[in-house]
Design an enzyme around this catalytic site. Sequence first.
Site, PDB file in Angstrom:
ATOM      1  N   ARG A  51       6.678  -1.327  -7.754  1.00  0.00           N
ATOM      2  CA  ARG A  51       6.709  -2.770  -7.497  1.00  0.00           C
ATOM      3  C   ARG A  51       5.475  -3.443  -8.070  1.00  0.00           C
ATOM      4  NH1 ARG A  51       5.602  -7.033  -7.589  1.00  0.00           N
ATOM      5  NH2 ARG A  51       6.177  -8.825  -6.335  1.00  0.00           N
ATOM      6  N   VAL A  65      -0.037  -8.065  -0.159  1.00  0.00           N
ATOM      7  CA  VAL A  65       1.135  -7.651   0.607  1.00  0.00           C
ATOM      8  C   VAL A  65       2.016  -6.777  -0.297  1.00  0.00           C
ATOM      9  CG1 VAL A  65       3.090  -8.377   2.041  1.00  0.00           C
ATOM     10  CG2 VAL A  65       1.029  -9.779   1.977  1.00  0.00           C
ATOM     11  N   PRO A  66       1.581  -5.548  -0.557  1.00  0.00           N
ATOM     12  CA  PRO A  66       2.422  -4.657  -1.354  1.00  0.00           C
ATOM     13  C   PRO A  66       3.722  -4.367  -0.606  1.00  0.00           C
ATOM     14  CG  PRO A  66       0.435  -3.513  -0.615  1.00  0.00           C
ATOM     15  CD  PRO A  66       0.333  -4.922  -0.156  1.00  0.00           C
ATOM     16  N   HIS A  67       4.814  -4.453  -1.315  1.00  0.00           N
ATOM     17  CA  HIS A  67       6.118  -4.281  -0.675  1.00  0.00           C
ATOM     18  C   HIS A  67       7.111  -3.715  -1.677  1.00  0.00           C
ATOM     19  CE1 HIS A  67       6.046  -8.269  -2.532  1.00  0.00           C
ATOM     20  NE2 HIS A  67       7.334  -8.099  -2.729  1.00  0.00           N
ATOM     21  N   GLY A  68       8.195  -3.199  -1.152  1.00  0.00           N
ATOM     22  CA  GLY A  68       9.229  -2.677  -2.024  1.00  0.00           C
ATOM     23  C   GLY A  68      10.466  -2.290  -1.252  1.00  0.00           C
TER      24      GLY A  68
END
Length: 148
Positions: A51, A65-68
């Site tokens: 991501r 806000v690392p997200h995936g």
Amino acid sequence: MKLIGEILPLERVVLDMDVSSKKRLFEEVGQLLQAQAGLAQAEVFDCLFAREKLGTTGLGQGVAVPHGRYSGVEQAVAAFVRTREPIDFDAPDGQAVSLVFVLLVPEHATGEHLEILSHLAERFADKNVRDALNRCQSADEARALLVA
């Protein structure tokens, strides 16, 4: 927000994690989620790293806000990390990051994850919240600020 409280147990709030890079952070978060949520460390790392390759998840003002989308979960899973020292996250404002909220959502997530991201962006936009998170002395205190 009730939803944050449901996906962020106290065990997944880590203050002053000693990491020196985004890559190392993702490795440590993978270990945390493996231990606390039964997720595969390598898959968590790969999901977050893939991501991030699409564009930074750094919001600016010291926040990321690392997200995936993660096929191994049926409902959203979260972790919050405050790093001991700020790390480079390629944030739009060029500031290093020390407040990191990690979010993994199911492959076929509905608008739920967008609602969570929107709520987080709103919380982190508040300087008082950021300052309070940077001053927290306990995971309980940090979690309370995030779920408010």
